[in-house]
Design a protein around this motif. Structure first.
Motif, PDB file in Angstrom:
ATOM      1  N   ALA A 143      31.467  15.437  -8.516  1.00  0.00           N
ATOM      2  CA  ALA A 143      31.031  16.680  -9.005  1.00  0.00           C
ATOM      3  C   ALA A 143      31.949  17.646  -9.734  1.00  0.00           C
ATOM      4  O   ALA A 143      31.786  18.083 -10.540  1.00  0.00           O
ATOM      5  N   PHE A 144      32.953  17.786  -9.011  1.00  0.00           N
ATOM      6  CA  PHE A 144      34.337  18.594  -9.453  1.00  0.00           C
ATOM      7  C   PHE A 144      34.905  17.877 -10.860  1.00  0.00           C
ATOM      8  O   PHE A 144      34.802  18.685 -11.803  1.00  0.00           O
ATOM      9  N   GLN A 145      34.888  16.373 -10.677  1.00  0.00           N
ATOM     10  CA  GLN A 145      35.480  16.039 -12.070  1.00  0.00           C
ATOM     11  C   GLN A 145      34.540  16.117 -13.080  1.00  0.00           C
ATOM     12  O   GLN A 145      35.344  15.778 -14.214  1.00  0.00           O
ATOM     13  N   TYR A 146      33.086  15.920 -12.979  1.00  0.00           N
ATOM     14  CA  TYR A 146      32.388  16.108 -14.250  1.00  0.00           C
ATOM     15  C   TYR A 146      32.629  17.467 -14.937  1.00  0.00           C
ATOM     16  O   TYR A 146      32.912  17.474 -16.222  1.00  0.00           O
ATOM     17  N   TRP A 147      32.610  18.671 -14.122  1.00  0.00           N
ATOM     18  CA  TRP A 147      33.057  19.696 -14.781  1.00  0.00           C
ATOM     19  C   TRP A 147      34.385  19.730 -15.485  1.00  0.00           C
ATOM     20  O   TRP A 147      34.666  20.709 -16.501  1.00  0.00           O
ATOM     21  N   LEU A 148      35.376  19.265 -14.527  1.00  0.00           N
ATOM     22  CA  LEU A 148      36.570  19.195 -15.186  1.00  0.00           C
ATOM     23  C   LEU A 148      36.699  18.338 -16.478  1.00  0.00           C
ATOM     24  O   LEU A 148      37.166  18.736 -17.688  1.00  0.00           O
ATOM     25  N   LYS A 149      35.989  17.492 -16.440  1.00  0.00           N
ATOM     26  CA  LYS A 149      35.922  16.379 -17.927  1.00  0.00           C
ATOM     27  C   LYS A 149      35.252  17.437 -18.869  1.00  0.00           C
ATOM     28  O   LYS A 149      35.590  17.163 -20.398  1.00  0.00           O
ATOM     29  N   LEU A 150      34.242  18.026 -18.613  1.00  0.00           N
ATOM     30  CA  LEU A 150      33.347  18.855 -19.630  1.00  0.00           C
ATOM     31  C   LEU A 150      34.460  19.845 -20.163  1.00  0.00           C
ATOM     32  O   LEU A 150      34.520  20.143 -21.615  1.00  0.00           O
ATOM     33  N   PHE A 151      35.210  20.724 -19.338  1.00  0.00           N
ATOM     34  CA  PHE A 151      36.034  21.579 -19.898  1.00  0.00           C
ATOM     35  C   PHE A 151      37.065  20.853 -20.734  1.00  0.00           C
ATOM     36  O   PHE A 151      37.733  21.280 -21.831  1.00  0.00           O
ATOM     37  N   ALA A 152      37.832  19.584 -20.460  1.00  0.00           N
ATOM     38  CA  ALA A 152      38.621  18.897 -21.006  1.00  0.00           C
ATOM     39  C   ALA A 152      38.269  18.542 -22.373  1.00  0.00           C
ATOM     40  O   ALA A 152      39.198  18.161 -23.112  1.00  0.00           O
ATOM     41  N   ILE A 153      37.067  18.305 -22.533  1.00  0.00           N
ATOM     42  CA  ILE A 153      36.571  17.701 -23.704  1.00  0.00           C
ATOM     43  C   ILE A 153      36.026  18.806 -24.856  1.00  0.00           C
ATOM     44  O   ILE A 153      36.127  18.590 -25.946  1.00  0.00           O
ATOM     45  N   ALA A 154      35.492  19.813 -24.029  1.00  0.00           N
ATOM     46  CA  ALA A 154      34.775  20.812 -25.006  1.00  0.00           C
ATOM     47  C   ALA A 154      35.984  21.722 -25.570  1.00  0.00           C
ATOM     48  O   ALA A 154      35.959  22.184 -26.663  1.00  0.00           O
ATOM     49  N   VAL A 155      36.791  22.228 -24.698  1.00  0.00           N
ATOM     50  CA  VAL A 155      37.936  23.179 -25.212  1.00  0.00           C
ATOM     51  C   VAL A 155      38.700  22.581 -26.398  1.00  0.00           C
ATOM     52  O   VAL A 155      38.812  23.390 -27.300  1.00  0.00           O
ATOM     53  N   PRO A 156      39.095  21.484 -26.471  1.00  0.00           N
ATOM     54  CA  PRO A 156      40.098  20.815 -27.433  1.00  0.00           C
ATOM     55  C   PRO A 156      39.209  20.703 -28.555  1.00  0.00           C
ATOM     56  O   PRO A 156      39.673  20.942 -29.751  1.00  0.00           O
TER      57      PRO A 156
ATOM     58  N   ALA B 175      40.785  12.261 -15.072  1.00  0.00           N
ATOM     59  CA  ALA B 175      39.668  12.375 -14.180  1.00  0.00           C
ATOM     60  C   ALA B 175      38.420  11.338 -14.379  1.00  0.00           C
ATOM     61  O   ALA B 175      37.822  11.002 -13.335  1.00  0.00           O
ATOM     62  N   ALA B 176      38.361  11.192 -15.574  1.00  0.00           N
ATOM     63  CA  ALA B 176      37.257  10.065 -16.092  1.00  0.00           C
ATOM     64  C   ALA B 176      37.418   8.738 -15.170  1.00  0.00           C
ATOM     65  O   ALA B 176      36.602   8.088 -14.728  1.00  0.00           O
ATOM     66  N   PHE B 177      38.627   8.212 -15.120  1.00  0.00           N
ATOM     67  CA  PHE B 177      38.944   7.073 -14.693  1.00  0.00           C
ATOM     68  C   PHE B 177      38.841   7.029 -12.944  1.00  0.00           C
ATOM     69  O   PHE B 177      38.236   6.150 -12.555  1.00  0.00           O
ATOM     70  N   LEU B 178      39.312   8.147 -12.526  1.00  0.00           N
ATOM     71  CA  LEU B 178      39.327   8.259 -11.097  1.00  0.00           C
ATOM     72  C   LEU B 178      37.742   8.592 -10.708  1.00  0.00           C
ATOM     73  O   LEU B 178      37.575   7.838  -9.551  1.00  0.00           O
ATOM     74  N   SER B 179      37.016   9.126 -11.331  1.00  0.00           N
ATOM     75  CA  SER B 179      35.613   9.387 -10.902  1.00  0.00           C
ATOM     76  C   SER B 179      34.688   8.087 -10.957  1.00  0.00           C
ATOM     77  O   SER B 179      33.900   7.511  -9.947  1.00  0.00           O
ATOM     78  N   SER B 180      35.028   7.342 -12.062  1.00  0.00           N
ATOM     79  CA  SER B 180      34.011   6.209 -12.363  1.00  0.00           C
ATOM     80  C   SER B 180      34.577   5.168 -11.257  1.00  0.00           C
ATOM     81  O   SER B 180      33.862   4.357 -10.802  1.00  0.00           O
ATOM     82  N   SER B 181      35.848   4.984 -11.395  1.00  0.00           N
ATOM     83  CA  SER B 181      36.442   3.971 -10.285  1.00  0.00           C
ATOM     84  C   SER B 181      35.961   4.225  -8.940  1.00  0.00           C
ATOM     85  O   SER B 181      35.752   3.294  -8.030  1.00  0.00           O
ATOM     86  N   SER B 182      35.930   5.639  -8.571  1.00  0.00           N
ATOM     87  CA  SER B 182      35.510   5.951  -7.194  1.00  0.00           C
ATOM     88  C   SER B 182      33.972   5.281  -6.738  1.00  0.00           C
ATOM     89  O   SER B 182      33.733   4.741  -6.025  1.00  0.00           O
ATOM     90  N   GLY B 183      33.061   5.774  -7.807  1.00  0.00           N
ATOM     91  CA  GLY B 183      31.867   5.258  -7.592  1.00  0.00           C
ATOM     92  C   GLY B 183      31.543   3.842  -7.692  1.00  0.00           C
ATOM     93  O   GLY B 183      30.880   3.162  -6.711  1.00  0.00           O
ATOM     94  N   LEU B 184      32.315   3.089  -8.480  1.00  0.00           N
ATOM     95  CA  LEU B 184      32.185   1.719  -8.546  1.00  0.00           C
ATOM     96  C   LEU B 184      32.745   1.006  -7.177  1.00  0.00           C
ATOM     97  O   LEU B 184      32.158   0.083  -6.627  1.00  0.00           O
ATOM     98  N   LEU B 185      33.935   1.602  -6.464  1.00  0.00           N
ATOM     99  CA  LEU B 185      34.443   1.157  -5.581  1.00  0.00           C
ATOM    100  C   LEU B 185      33.454   1.238  -4.369  1.00  0.00           C
ATOM    101  O   LEU B 185      33.444   0.444  -3.311  1.00  0.00           O
ATOM    102  N   VAL B 186      32.981   2.435  -4.343  1.00  0.00           N
ATOM    103  CA  VAL B 186      31.953   2.688  -3.154  1.00  0.00           C
ATOM    104  C   VAL B 186      30.796   1.664  -3.128  1.00  0.00           C
ATOM    105  O   VAL B 186      30.523   1.345  -1.980  1.00  0.00           O
TER     106      VAL B 186
END
Length: 595
Positions: A181-194, A408-419
């Protein structure tokens, strides 16, 4: 490679925040319920952010912009399909899936059809899909780290694997829910601001001069003298006679100075070759991409092959989403079916917002980092664009923000897949205890990391597209017919998975062989879903009609439980004898679901 200390700092901060949140959440994870389904008490809004966080993978953060850079208007089907798949999931699958009381996708298969053999077969496909999907995440992590540090690409893959495995082993689903959940908002910030900043630079007339309009009937041009290092063998084409300097091998021969390319034939560039172009030179593009900007801006012409390939992509993305194990397992964490459906509505909003930005960055990349059209490494567009448009410290800071979001994208997706895969391994191959989950996590994490070292790095969105096709051709027919057609039999479901999955795997094998022997494979091996999905549905239906013995005796009770409104109280957890009552754990933790 020039070191960007800002980007390195951003990646380190993301890694530390990921570890801290995972460690903090894992302290209350003690039971199998915690590791598999986070006690089924995850709030709808938090779960939606977590679903979006794990779904916005390397294909979303890097791949969408990269494929827009190359393909143009035709590439917009990727973000549309990635998002629209959740509409089908919300309408047909989400609530019944949660009401089944299952813990994993194979557990649902057994609950619906009563076949342990089919459960074991689906376990194999879950493991294959999950591991296949993790490979591009690790490749993207390697690409990101290699773009900011002078290290080989495998270093980023190893770093992500270790960090994700530590978090998952510590607390399973309960540990990664807050992280995602944290990494979604981080990714949105990291793509929207630039995106906002670079659009302001573009519309104010800033950035390098000499760029060519995207609607011009000509290819993009190099805005300055440019040196391009080719990391893999590529085939390119030019629209005019092009002069440049080459050092290495081109067109199957040595090159050590001035070279000339003709527009009449495609040209080969070997790995390790360096190309030097003068400012104003039209950019060569890889042979499969539109060469001129006006062709890039418009959809492909009425060519039948292009049309069929587009529909095949739509099939794969729209139906593949509901067959992805790491997506489906998150709906088991909701307290009831209504909450699962509400989660999906929120996911549609969150994904629709996010995908606006990589599409815009892909268009800007066509003008400001056209050298990626020569190398074929279009997935690096988002990482290179900030410094190309904003030289100096401001560009480096924006690049750092983007690199942090990509990591953050790689970490969050890899976490879900691994779980998701570890949960299946621990409950289907092992007794299902917490220590079995941790052992399964360690074993599963090694597999995609090993594949990173042996598989070629291709376009991330295209490789994930094959994964969607596999999911759409195996689990999508089983889920849709299993939820809505009471006459489905386990032999029919098995036959459909064999036919659909077998065809996709055959197409994947042919495509890999083609890449090493001259790219001779036809379009339907690259995008096979238009053939494999109808074949899987038809096979499932026909075999089910002639195998009445394969239907569970209490099918009416099962269907009632899947579709009855939640207030009737018919929903109940499976495998209570193995894992205990989730409700008891919820009361012990004083957990309470909120909207």
């Amino acid at each position: 490679m020039q070191l960007n200390p800002w980007a390195l700092t951003g990646v380190v901060l993301v890694a530390l925040a990921t570890y801290y949140l995972g460690h903090r959440s894992s302290r209350s994870a003690t039971t199998t319920h915690d590791f598999l389904v986070a006690r089924r008490t995850v709030r709808s809004r938090r779960n939606a952010a977590a679903v979006s966080g794990e779904y916005l993978s390397a294909a979303s953060f890097l791949g969408v912009a990269g494929i827009v850079l190359k393909e143009g208007a035709d590439a917009t089907w990727y973000p549309i399909g990635f998002t629209a798949g959740y509409l089908a999931l919300m309408l047909f699958v989400a609530a019944p899936l949660r009401r089944s009381g299952a813990y994993t996708l194979p557990d649902f298969v057994e609950a619906r059809l009563g076949s342990k053999g089919l459960r074991r077969f689906s376990t194999a496909f879950v493991m294959f899909i999950g591991i296949l999907y993790m490979v591009p995440q690790l490749q993207g992590a390697g690409l990101t780290l290699a773009s900011i540090l002078p290290v080989p690409m495998w270093v980023g893959a190893v770093l992500v694997t270790v960090l994700v495995a530590v978090n998952v082993m510590a607390g399973g689903m309960r540990a990664i829910t807050v992280v995602q959940a944290f990494q979604y908002w981080l990714k949105l910030f990291a793509i929207a601001v630039p995106t906002f900043v670079l659009c302001l630079v573009f519309f104010s007339g800033g950035g390098p001069g000499g760029v060519r309009s995207l609607g011009a009937p000509a290819p993009p041009v190099f805005t300055a003298d440019t040196k391009v290092s080719v990391q893999t063998d590529v085939t390119v084409k030019v629209t005019t006679e092009t002069y440049f300097h080459a050092y290495g091998r081109i067109d199957d021969g040595p090159a050590g100075g001035v070279a000339r390319w003709s527009p009449l034939i495609p040209h080969k560039v070997s790995e390790g070759t360096t190309l030097e172009f003068a400012a104003g030179t039209p950019v060569p593009v890889i042979s499969a991409a539109p060469a001129s900007n006006d062709a890039w801006l418009h959809p492909a012409s009425g060519n039948l092959t292009d049309l069929l390939q587009t529909y095949s992509l739509i099939f794969a993305l729209f139906l593949g989403t509901m067959g992805l194990p790491h997506v489906l397992v998150r709906f088991y964490t909701n307290p009831d079916g209504k909450a699962a459906r509400r989660t999906t509505v929120h996911v549609l909003l969150l994904l629709g917002l996010f995908y606006l930005f990589p599409t815009m960055l892909g268009a800007l990349s066509r003008m400001y980092v056209p050298q990626l059209l020569v190398t074929g490494n279009a997935d690096a567009a988002v990482l290179m664009l900030p410094t190309a448009m904003l030289p100096g410290v401001p560009g480096q800071i924006l690049a750092a923000v983007v690199a942090a979001g990509a990591f953050a994208a790689f970490l969050s997706s890899s976490s879900g897949l691994l779980v998701s895969v570890s949960g299946v391994v621990s409950t289907d191959l092992f007794p299902g205890r917490v220590k079995d989950f941790r052992l399964g996590t360690a074993l599963v994490a090694v597999c995609p990391l090993a594949l990173v070292f042996v598989l070629r790095t291709e376009d991330i969105s295209l490789s994930i597209g094959m994964t969607f096709a596999l999911a759409a051709s195996t689990f999508s027919p089983l889920l849709l017919l299993g939820v809505w057609w009471r006459k489905l039999s386990w032999p029919g479901a098995l036959a459909g998975m064999v036919v659909g999955g077998g065809l996709v795997l055959a197409a994947l094998g042919i495509n890999i062989a083609s890449e090493y022997t001259g790219n001779w494979a036809p379009w339907y091996t690259i995008q096979p879903a238009l053939i494999t999905v109808p074949a899987a549905f038809l096979t499932t239906y026909l075999v089910s009609r002639v195998t009445r013995y394969g239907r569970p005796e209490l099918v009416n009770d099962i269907m009632l439980r899947l579709h009855a409104p939640d207030p009737l109280g018919l929903m109940q957890d499976r495998a209570v004898a193995r894992f205990g009552q989730a409700e008891d754990k919820t009361r012990a933790a004083r957990g309470r679901h909120r909207k």
